[in-house]
Design a protein around this motif. Structure first.
Motif, mmCIF file in Angstrom:
data_model
loop_
_atom_site.group_PDB
_atom_site.id
_atom_site.type_symbol
_atom_site.label_atom_id
_atom_site.label_comp_id
_atom_site.label_asym_id
_atom_site.label_seq_id
_atom_site.Cartn_x
_atom_site.Cartn_y
_atom_site.Cartn_z
ATOM 1 N N ALA A 1 107.719 29.118 59.703
ATOM 2 C CA ALA A 1 108.364 29.386 58.708
ATOM 3 C C ALA A 1 107.481 30.491 57.431
ATOM 4 C CB ALA A 1 109.598 29.451 57.774
ATOM 5 N N CYS A 2 107.521 31.594 57.543
ATOM 6 C CA CYS A 2 106.503 32.118 56.231
ATOM 7 C C CYS A 2 106.576 31.535 54.957
ATOM 8 C CB CYS A 2 107.018 33.889 56.277
ATOM 9 S SG CYS A 2 108.438 33.890 55.484
ATOM 10 N N SER A 3 105.258 31.744 54.163
ATOM 11 C CA SER A 3 105.353 31.376 52.890
ATOM 12 C C SER A 3 106.896 31.824 52.031
ATOM 13 C CB SER A 3 103.871 31.574 52.378
ATOM 14 O OG SER A 3 104.638 32.591 51.822
ATOM 15 N N ARG A 4 106.600 30.838 50.863
ATOM 16 C CA ARG A 4 107.583 30.921 50.047
ATOM 17 C C ARG A 4 107.176 31.800 48.917
ATOM 18 N NH1 ARG A 4 112.102 25.999 50.694
ATOM 19 N NH2 ARG A 4 112.714 26.846 52.828
ATOM 20 N N THR A 5 105.773 31.935 48.493
ATOM 21 C CA THR A 5 104.724 32.360 47.928
ATOM 22 C C THR A 5 106.022 33.496 46.718
ATOM 23 O OG1 THR A 5 103.180 31.451 48.483
ATOM 24 C CG2 THR A 5 102.753 32.901 46.539
ATOM 25 N N GLY A 6 105.497 33.511 45.396
ATOM 26 C CA GLY A 6 107.017 34.335 45.436
ATOM 27 C C GLY A 6 106.759 36.311 44.280
ATOM 28 N N SER A 7 104.916 36.226 44.540
ATOM 29 C CA SER A 7 104.710 37.713 44.237
ATOM 30 C C SER A 7 103.105 37.461 44.801
ATOM 31 C CB SER A 7 104.329 36.986 42.833
ATOM 32 O OG SER A 7 103.041 36.000 41.974
#
Length: 290
Positions: A165-171
């Motif tokens: 799954a791709c990252s969950r980095t928020g910005s």
């Protein structure tokens, strides 16, 4: 522009297609690795400035095409070295060696990339026919790390059999992003360089490793949070587009002209980073230019 001239097609067997693509990727990689330790003996041709092709590329491509045609005849083939045109219910897009400069320099970062694009109207399941040309099979194989990225439309993406799954980095400010510099065609440099400058000042870091298929695959498994590049070829991005999409990310054409970035102007990432990358790039794109 979509290819709408295809006749009514039978159901595309995605299970058979992913098996064929994986087999073909291993076959092509075996050719590459057979040359990898005596690169000085390779015959290298210059197609154009900084555009190199060796017999390793050509032999790997021939092996990939033979493997695909023997298992799934009747599909179109578009390949980097031998060309071809989209036809039939679906077309294979093949890059036998993504990262040629790395390969020829002994830098262990390159891959075989194979994708299947289903054409508009082709059934991909009992209930669904794709409305536009759509990547439905993606395989990117890195023989140096023995990492096999695979993806099937509507099912998911995997790295060596484990779902990714791709990252969950928020910005974007918290992101590590990948890119590619102009190296062969410099006609878009005026559009690209301001985007690189913006990314350097906005993100946690920018990486340029020189293999677009792996950039997309690494974004899909969360090593990168986003990726953008200009001036690529369709076979560079076809497989990685699906791998990222099926990993929960977004991969689009910068100009929003095509359903997948076959024009080679690609922007990708997790949903939030993709949105911010699009906003970062948009002011620098020139209307009407590829």
């Amino acid at each position: 522009m979509q290819n709408t001239s295809h006749p009514k097609h039978h159901l595309l067997d995605l299970r058979m297609a992913i098996d064929a693509a994986v087999c073909a990727a291993h076959t092509g990689a075996a050719v590459l690795q057979s040359y990898a330790h005596h690169r000085a003996d390779l015959i290298i041709d210059h197609k154009a400035r900084n555009d190199l092709v060796s017999q390793a590329d050509r032999e790997a491509e021939a092996a990939v095409i033979e493997a695909l045609q023997s298992r799934m005849p009747g599909l179109g083939i578009v390949a980097e070295e031998t060309g071809g045109v989209p036809q039939g219910p679906a077309t294979w897009y093949i890059d036998p060696l993504d990262g040629t400069t790395n390969y020829l320099s002994g830098i262990p970062h390159y891959a075989v990339s194979i994708a299947l694009i289903a054409h508009a109207g082709t059934p991909v399941s009992i209930d669904e026919s794709v409305k536009v040309d759509t990547p439905v099979i993606g395989v990117v194989y890195d023989p140096c790390r023995e990492e096999l990225f695979t993806s099937v439309y509507g099912v998911g993406s995997w790295l060596n059999g484990r779902r990714i799954a791709c990252s969950r980095t928020g910005s974007l400010t918290e992101s590590v992003v990948a890119t590619g510099f102009p190296f062969r065609d410099f006609s878009f440099a005026e559009q690209y360089m301001p985007t690189l400058n913006a990314a350097i000042h906005t993100t946690r870091g920018v990486r340029r490793l020189g293999a677009a298929a792996l950039d997309l695959a690494w974004t899909a498994c969360g090593r990168y949070d986003g990726y953008w590049e200009m001036g690529l070829a369709p076979w560079d991005v076809a497989a990685g587009t699906l791998i990222l999409r099926e990993a929960g990310g977004i991969c689009t054409d910068m100009h929003q002209a095509d359903p997948w970035p076959k024009g080679g102007y690609v922007v990708a990432g997790n949903p939030q980073v993709h949105k911010e990358l699009v906003a970062m790039i948009a002011p620098h794109l020139k209307p009407g230019q590829p």
